[in-house]
Write an enzyme that holds these catalytic residues in place. Structure first.
Site, PDB file in Angstrom:
ATOM      1  N   SER A  55      34.736  13.346  34.615  1.00  0.00           N
ATOM      2  CA  SER A  55      35.591  14.529  34.531  1.00  0.00           C
ATOM      3  C   SER A  55      37.041  14.108  34.663  1.00  0.00           C
ATOM      4  O   SER A  55      37.376  12.928  34.479  1.00  0.00           O
ATOM      5  CB  SER A  55      35.185  15.527  35.614  1.00  0.00           C
ATOM      6  OG  SER A  55      35.818  16.770  35.401  1.00  0.00           O
ATOM      7  N   ASN A  56      37.928  15.041  34.952  1.00  0.00           N
ATOM      8  CA  ASN A  56      39.353  14.728  35.119  1.00  0.00           C
ATOM      9  C   ASN A  56      39.972  15.658  36.154  1.00  0.00           C
ATOM     10  O   ASN A  56      39.293  16.526  36.690  1.00  0.00           O
ATOM     11  CB  ASN A  56      40.068  14.819  33.759  1.00  0.00           C
ATOM     12  CG  ASN A  56      39.957  16.220  33.175  1.00  0.00           C
ATOM     13  OD1 ASN A  56      40.465  17.181  33.728  1.00  0.00           O
ATOM     14  ND2 ASN A  56      39.241  16.335  32.060  1.00  0.00           N
ATOM     15  N   HIS A  57      41.256  15.487  36.392  1.00  0.00           N
ATOM     16  CA  HIS A  57      41.925  16.194  37.496  1.00  0.00           C
ATOM     17  C   HIS A  57      42.483  17.565  37.145  1.00  0.00           C
ATOM     18  O   HIS A  57      43.261  18.117  37.915  1.00  0.00           O
ATOM     19  CB  HIS A  57      43.075  15.336  38.037  1.00  0.00           C
ATOM     20  CG  HIS A  57      42.613  14.187  38.874  1.00  0.00           C
ATOM     21  ND1 HIS A  57      41.929  14.378  40.049  1.00  0.00           N
ATOM     22  CD2 HIS A  57      42.722  12.861  38.713  1.00  0.00           C
ATOM     23  CE1 HIS A  57      41.651  13.192  40.587  1.00  0.00           C
ATOM     24  NE2 HIS A  57      42.119  12.255  39.778  1.00  0.00           N
ATOM     25  N   ALA A  61      41.316  20.838  29.706  1.00  0.00           N
ATOM     26  CA  ALA A  61      41.373  19.380  29.590  1.00  0.00           C
ATOM     27  C   ALA A  61      39.946  18.915  29.300  1.00  0.00           C
ATOM     28  O   ALA A  61      39.184  18.559  30.204  1.00  0.00           O
ATOM     29  CB  ALA A  61      41.900  18.767  30.882  1.00  0.00           C
TER      30      ALA A  61
END
Ligand code: C5P
Length: 224
Positions: free
Chosen positions: A29-31, A95
């Protein structure tokens, strides 16, 4: 004032990260915090739009008066968007993870015990949701807006991205600072023939300004 210039418009928005499972307990995943997308959903809802917010996992309360669709993976996010069409406007703020593990195990992987070599992580490309919606022949929303997070050459890269994805506007932001997860954002609104640089401001103010610009573009700035 209480003007509702977006009354009667259906606005579809994606926000947050996606989560791409490796097995039942692990993911890529991402932030992304989801803050900017949620703020936009709230802002266009306030102007009277019917809003569908397709969201990855975030720690935010659903904005008032917005229809939520919660998803995890990019492929589910695309499906949820296609199900929500037709829409007058699509705003792609999520995102989206560009890649997912090519195989998602249905049992927890044993990464250490088995064999002496490190396991290789093989990846598959996720669908590009923005490009897919932009290039639809049937049901393409009249106004498609993408986001571009860049660390350099922000506006030039945004112009190129707009062509590649087939969208109408790009909200380009410089993420070389502390924007991801922060309360503020500094963006440029890039349209086919214009670039407008906005000063650094609250994500909620970015959202309100963008909502007003959408109302102008749809031809009803004053809610008449
Ligand atoms: O190519 P890049 O990831 O920089 O493009 C960013 C824009 O494309 C954002 O609007 C994002 O929501 C959208 N996007 C998407 N699906 C992907 C990757 C990006 O909708 N798989």
């Amino acid at each position: 004032n209480g003007a509702k210039p977006l009354e009667g418009q259906h606005i579809l928005i994606t926000a947050g990260p996606t989560r791409e499972p490796l097995d039942p307990v692990r993911y890529l995943s991402n932030h992304s915090s989801g803050k900017q997308g949620y703020a936009i959903a709230a802002a266009v809802a306030r102007l009277g739009a019917r809003v569908t917010l397709v969201s990855g996992p975030v720690a935010l309360a659903p904005p008032k008066g917005v229809d939520m669709v919660n998803v995890e993976t990019a492929r589910d996010m695309l499906k949820a968007c296609e199900t929500a069409l037709p829409a007058d406007v699509f705003i792609s703020v999520a995102a989206v993870a560009d890649w997912r593990p090519s195989i998602s195990a249905n049992k927890k992987l044993k990464l250490k015990d088995e064999g002496k070599t490190l396991p290789a992580l093989s990846l598959a490309e996720n669908p590009d949701i923005l490009a897919t919606i932009s290039k639809k022949r049937k049901n393409r929303p009249g106004l498609v807006i993408g986001f571009a997070a860049e660390t350099h050459d922000v506006e030039a890269l945004a112009q190129a991205k707009m062509k590649r994805k087939g969208c109408d506007w790009i909200v380009a932001n410089d993420v070389s600072g502390d924007v991801m997860g922060g309360a503020e954002n500094e963006v440029s609104l890039v349209t086919r023939d214009n670039v407008e640089h906005w000063p650094r401001m609250d994500k909620t103010t970015v959202a309100r300004n963008l909502a007003n610009r959408i109302a102008v573009a749809l031809g009803n700035p004053d809610g008449q």
